[in-house]
Structure formats: C-alpha cells, structure tokens
Scaffold this motif. Sequence first.
Motif, PDB file in Angstrom:
ATOM      1  N   LYS A 196     -40.474 -40.942  10.626  1.00  0.00           N
ATOM      2  CA  LYS A 196     -40.443 -39.534  10.325  1.00  0.00           C
ATOM      3  C   LYS A 196     -39.430 -39.490   8.869  1.00  0.00           C
ATOM      4  O   LYS A 196     -39.779 -38.908   7.815  1.00  0.00           O
ATOM      5  CB  LYS A 196     -39.735 -38.587  11.074  1.00  0.00           C
ATOM      6  N   LEU A 224     -37.815 -41.191  15.048  1.00  0.00           N
ATOM      7  CA  LEU A 224     -37.174 -40.771  13.832  1.00  0.00           C
ATOM      8  C   LEU A 224     -37.410 -41.480  12.618  1.00  0.00           C
ATOM      9  O   LEU A 224     -37.568 -41.202  11.447  1.00  0.00           O
ATOM     10  CB  LEU A 224     -35.680 -40.596  14.437  1.00  0.00           C
ATOM     11  N   MET A 271     -36.763 -32.690  14.423  1.00  0.00           N
ATOM     12  CA  MET A 271     -36.238 -33.511  15.537  1.00  0.00           C
ATOM     13  C   MET A 271     -36.749 -33.155  16.726  1.00  0.00           C
ATOM     14  O   MET A 271     -36.641 -33.839  17.761  1.00  0.00           O
ATOM     15  CB  MET A 271     -34.557 -33.080  15.678  1.00  0.00           C
TER      16      MET A 271
END
Lengths: 175, 446, 313
Positions: B28, B25, B187
């Motif tokens: 990203k 995450l 996600m």
Amino acid sequence: MATNQTHSKPSLFQLVLLVAALLLVTVVTVPAAEAPDTITLNVLAELYEPVVFDHAMHADVAECAICHHQTTGQPEAGSRCVRCHSGNETNASVACRDCHVAEPFSADYMRSKEVDSERYHIDMPGLKGAYHLSCLGCHTEMGAPTGCQECHARTAAGDETFRADAQAPTGGNSH
Amino acid sequence: MKQFLVKGWRPVDAEAKEGQETLTLWNKLWLGLTFRQYLSQAVRNPFNWVIAIIFAIGIPLVLYRFVFGLGAVTHSSNDYPWGLFLSFGLFAMVPLSASGFMLGTAVEIFGRHDFEPVERLAMLNGLLGYFFAVVFLLVDLGQPWRLPYPMAVAFGPAAVLFLVGWHVATYLTVQVAEVSVSFFEWMNWPVCKKFIRRITIGLTVSGIILSTLHQGALGALFTYAPGKLHPLWYSASFQWLHFLVSAIPGGLCMVIVVSTIVKKTMAWRCDERFMANLDRLTIALAKGASMGLITYLVIKLIGVAHDNEWIYLSTGWGSWYLFEMGIGVVLPLILFARGIRYNKVGLIRFTALLTVFGVVLNRLNTALIAFNWKLYQDIPHWKEITISITLFTLYIVTYRFILYRLPILFEWKTQPAEAPEAVRAKTVCPTQSNPSPAGAVYRSRD
Amino acid sequence: MSKISRRRFLAASVAGGAAITLAPTKKALAATFEGYSEGMGVLVDLTRCVGCRSCEAACNKEQKLPTPDLPFDDPAVFDQTFHGGTQKRRTTEKAYTVVNRYEPKDGSQPVYRKIQCNHCNEPACLTSCFVNAYTKTREGAVVYNSKVCVGCRNCMVACPFNVPAYSYSSAFNPMIKKCIFCHETRLKQGLPPACVAGCPQEALTFGHRNSLIKIARERMRHQPGRYIDHIYGEKEVGGTAWIYLSAVPFEEVGFDTTLQKEPILSNVKDFLSTVPMVLAIWPALFSGFHLLAKHKENHAGDDHQNIDEEAHK
C-alpha cells in the motif's frame, strides 16, 4: 560619601602636611567674610578624585545666595525662601551637606520625609545632586568647564565603570 | 505514473484487488507498485528535482538556525520580533486552513452531504495547514523544546497567546481524529473508524468552537500593539472578527486551489466521484467564499468608520490598503459573481487563487509590512526566506504523500460489494450549478 | 472518597458559598489595577540630564553586561543612527538603558533622554505572556523569569515602549533582556537602582510612585514655564513607575505621545470576553443547527431518510 570638612589644625609641624591639610580641611560654620578659600568635595570619590573647590574665586564672581539660598543672610530679591525663612539671619550652618543629605534615596530618609506631613521641602536634591545642579547650571551659563573630568579626574575604579577599555569597532552596538 | 497507467496499473484503492489476497502495508505504501518501480517514477518526475534542490539548500539552513540561533538566519530584531516565519508560516497558513471546520460544518452540521467529495480534502488541508503552522512556530520560537510549557509548566491564562496555544493544540487533535478516518480505512482498522464516526458531531462542533476562537485570537494578538500596527490594519474592537471572517473565504478558496492542482497533476489518484463533482462543488465553494468576502468587505469598512480612519486612505499606506482590499476582496467578488453567473469554473479557480493571495497579503501586511509603520521597514533575510520556502515545500511534499495514499480523493473499497454504490455518484452532471438536494446520492460511509 | 462524604463535602461547600454570597457586603472590586500603593518609581527630569551616561555605565556594571562597543564617556554614540538614519540607539541585550541626544526644534540646548523599562502598572508584556514569565512585584519592578520563557517574543510585540530585547545570538538559551529595576540586587533591599545612584545631576529621583507624582507637580508649580504641562507616564498605558518631566514637547525627544491612557490589556478585553461566550453558546447553537438540518432531511424524502441515522448511529 560625605564632604570631608574639619577644622584646620595650625599646630601641625611639617610643612607638607600643612599644605595637604589646607587642601582637605575647611571651616564652614563661619560668616561669609570668614569663608574658607578652598573646600575639598569628595562625595563622588569612588569613581572620581575629590574636587578641590576654589571657594574664594567663586565667592568673587557670584552672590552667596546663588549657591547658599538664604542661609548666609543675603537672600536673592524676591526669593521664595524668605516667605518662611526670615532672610536676614545667618544659619548656624551654611554647608551644603547639612541640608542636602548624601543618601537622599535611603529608605530611612524617604520614610522620614513621608512621615512628616508638614514638611515643605519634599523635593530637596541630595548632596551630589545639589552640587552638580548648582555647579553645572552656572558653568553652562557662564561658559565655564562642563566636562566631567574637567573638574574631577576619574579614578581607576571610574575608568573601569566607564569601560574606558572598550574598543571602538566599525559599526555600532547591535540592534 | 503515466507510464504505469498506460501499462494498465491502477493505484491501490481497496484492501484487496479483486480475486487477489489482501495487500500488505508495504504494498500500500508504494501504491501497489514495487519499491523499485515507485522510485523510478519519482526520479522521472521533474517536480521532485525542484524539491530536491530546495531541500538541498534549505535543510542545512534549518539545521544552521538550530545550531547558531535565530540571529544567524533572520532579520528578526528587537523592533521586529516576528519575522517571516510567523507572518507567513503562522498568520497566513492558519486562515488558509479554515477549510476543515468550514466543510465539516457544512456536511456534518448542516447536512450538505453533496459536499462530501471534497470534505476529506478540506479536512486534510486544515490539518496540514495547522500542523505546518506549528512547524513554522517551532522554527521561530527561541526555545522550541519548551512549547508544551503553557500546557504543563507555567500558565498565563489571561494572554491571548495562551488561548491560541491551547486551541491550536486541541484543534490539531480534533483534526487528527477527523482525518484519521481515512487512515483507519487505509490501515483496515474498522473498529477505530467506527469509534471516530460515533463522535463526529462532537468533533465537528469542537472544531467550530476552536476555529472561531483561535482564528479570532490570532487577530486579537495584534490588539496588544495598537501603536505599532497601522490604524488601517488595526481595530481594537473588530480585529478578531476581521481575522475570523477573512479565514472563511481563505479556507474555502484554498480548497478550490488545492483541488485544482490535484485535478491537473493527480488525476490518476482521483476517483470518478471526485472528478465528476469537482466543477459543481467549485462553484458551490465559490458561493460560500463570496458570502465570506462581502461580509469581510463590510466589516473592514465598518472598522475604518468605527475608528474614523478615512484620513489615512489618502496616504501611501492608504493606497497599499486599497490595493490589498481591491486585489484580494473587491476584484475576487466581481470575478466570482461572473464565474458563478456564467458557470465559468476556470475563472472561479483563478479568482480563488487571487483570494488566497489577498488573505496572505493581509496577514503579511498585518504582521510584517504595516507593523512598525512609524519605525522602518524590515526586509526578511534571504536565509529566512529560504527556510520559509523549504518548510512550505515540506508541507507540499507531506500533502502529496498523504494524497497519494490515503482515501482522500477517492473512496476506499473495503468490500467489493460496495463498488456499485460508489459508481452511483458519477451520474451527476459535472457543471450543474444548482446542488442537488442534501445528501441525495453522495455517500462515502459504510 | 465515599459518596456520602463527597455529598457532605459538596453540601458544606454550597452552604459556605451561599453564606459568602449572601453576606451583605458592599465592597466592590476595582475595575482596573493602578499599581501597588507601595510601588516605587523614578522621576526622570529631562531638564537636568546632561548626557554624561553615568547611568549607562552604572547599569552595565550592576547587571554585569558585556563590554560596550564604545566607552561610556564617548560622546560619539550620540551621533549613531540606525536603519537608514531613522533610528537612534535603543535598549539591547547588551544595554538595558541608553541615553540619546535630541536637538529641540527651537534650537535650544540639546536634550538627553534616558530609555529603559518604564515598569508599567499594568504591563503589556506581562499580560501578553502565555507562560506568565513576567511579574509586577510589590516594589514596582516588572521582572522576568527566563526559566519558563518559550521565546515567542509576544512581550516585545506588546511593549508600547519597544523596551524588551532578545538575545537572538544565543542558540540554546536565548532570553528576554531588559531593565528589571535592579530588583534582586538593590530594590528589594530598599536601595535605588544603580542608574539612579550613579546619576550626578539627580535627573533621576527615586521614591514611591505616588510621592514622585507630587514632586513632579511641585517642580512644575515652583518653576513656571520650565516644563511642558504633562507628566509622561502618569496616565500613559495605565501609568508607569518611571515618569518624565520635560521642557520640550515629549514627541520632539522620542516619546510616543499617541499612546492610549488605558492599559494595553483593555484593548484585548473585548476579545477575551467573547471567549467564554463562544465556549458556552456555540455547542448548543451548532448542535441545534444540526438537529434542525437533520429534521429537515428526515422529512425531505424517503430516499434520504436512513442516511443520516446510519451515519451517526
């Protein structure tokens, strides 16, 4: 909250008291000729001092009917009153407060008006209204005093209610 | 960003780079750059400095408003209860956010899958517009912490605002669900995405219902003030239709405006499918907006005729009304016609901006300028203007933050095997004015 | 609840409903609300007001309002104007009633006009409030509950008389400030509001609204030529509890004479009536469009056939 009108008591032995009593006390259930010289009106006595009304002076400048309608037996010519009231009879009482009630908006008084479907006078002012409407109307026309405190001085409670303490800042009230 | 692009960096657009392990995450969040690299590009961007200056002035003012009350920052008064926060932030932002339900309807209901490259942008535009309308509302409400009261504590169901409140709240939920597809892709939560996909039609239809009602309801709010709003902007019978119909070109043109900005400033984030189809879709959107505009023009004229308000047109207010209609409706209609006829995408983009301006002007006129026309003109306080600019900047920043990351302008590649399919979309000619048959080749779904 | 009892319950409800529905009653509901019959009101006779502002002073005291900028006997307030001289004083968070002076066009004596909440029969503030903070009481007052107010100020937008004020200066507990007819402290006890009690001229007459309209007509009949032939508030926006008589045209003394006769709510009904229709019709309509589009798509060509099915599985 009603006019303070009682019979004079000549038996009072102190001069000061006599003078005071003369100011306060009046006779109303008398023919016009016997009308009191002064009447003390204290219906607004909460915010203003009582008014000492110079009845004799006013009786000199105006017809009785101007204030008393037909009750003094001298109705105005063409007055609406005479259609029902005979007009040449003197009423048992000519005092304002005997018809114009001190509490015209009390629930009891309003109910009594509404219950009585035959009643003609559905729009009779209360005592305070009757005084001011009668006095101020004439005073304005005749150029007599019209300011509140020109007739009755304000009491401390009156000063408080009118916020005499308020200071004037620049600007104005906020909008 | 350009520096990194030159060096061969490409923004994150898949769960894993080819031959590499899955991105975290954190990776990203910074688009595949390191945090330090991301920060350095942000600092180099002069636009960020403009934002910083606006926030440096504006955010303290927002706090100031909450500590010292509305009276300290606005000219909202007993005569003008609604100032700039609502006239701009709520009444103007909401019609510009009609794009979500418009494109949702076109793609999901009418099966115009050729609009898919801009569908998600339109959805996001809708969501953020509504969200920030609520933010503006929160700043304007006397007791914002009581916002849930009409939902839970005290009910005034006969009030138009009650409908607005409920519809905006439910429609925000619907829009969050619609946009969440992109989030779930990002996600890598395919189960959630699948669930939303399954209820898409339901979401879209509720979106149409709720949009019809509350776009209209915002107009109907002014039917409470017949004597206060100038007759040319007021119509007891048609006010809600005027607001609803003008929201159609408003929303569509907002998509054109935003996509233009994106194309100019964020090309690195757009994929081939988006870039290749944008000109064609811009023309298609302009056609839709033109139909909305001509309908709006007609019903506005009917409004004037219905209440016999021609006499007002010869007054100063009439000139202002004609200016609004001329610059925001008639001129865009002419320019759109030329743009569509001669395939002038640049002209269409400019015209879309003009239309957006026209819709904003209409809402400002209705809620602020022609309101209380018999009293006096309220001019918003500079702090009120600054806070409005700050909140709008916050809107832009949030918009950009999401566009950078979520697969709105590009397709998220879950499996490398899907890549060739996405490439297919490129084959369409960019300036083709005639959209190809429905759902021909534009696919974004798994 | 078991299934059987629920069914029984439903059956009973349906039977009861049918009984009520089928009962041959001929009583129809009124189309509009014209106020409670026992509602009180005040008749304001502009010809009687002398601008003494006793009402303002009485209101300030009764409602425990802050000290005014000028004392209540200072006539300087009549010369105050705002917003470039266009506006006279209005009701604020510090003053629920104000008296303004107007110079009639015919050059006669100045006319004083008292402003306060008119306590509409069908109040716009009440109907526009999405948390139902307003109540029209049986006594005729329009009262406000600050406990549920969110502060959207729609009521201020809706009020055709520009009466409600907002305490913008308060950061944490701002609220609407307006005349509440002294509902809690006086009206409920059968007393007239403080301003009426304080008026020396009986320019304010308190009573049942129905009686006041009769009184107003009586005054017009008995004093021909004294009044404009109009009772302001009898019909305006569906009727107000406070009604007015004037000797000069109402528009010359600050009244809005362009107001509609129907309640403000009637303007909004057009839209409100579309709401259930949209809710009921749109789902079927647009689902239908979707089915039609899908059908067309499925028959348009083999190439597109699976796309939608796949998408909406």
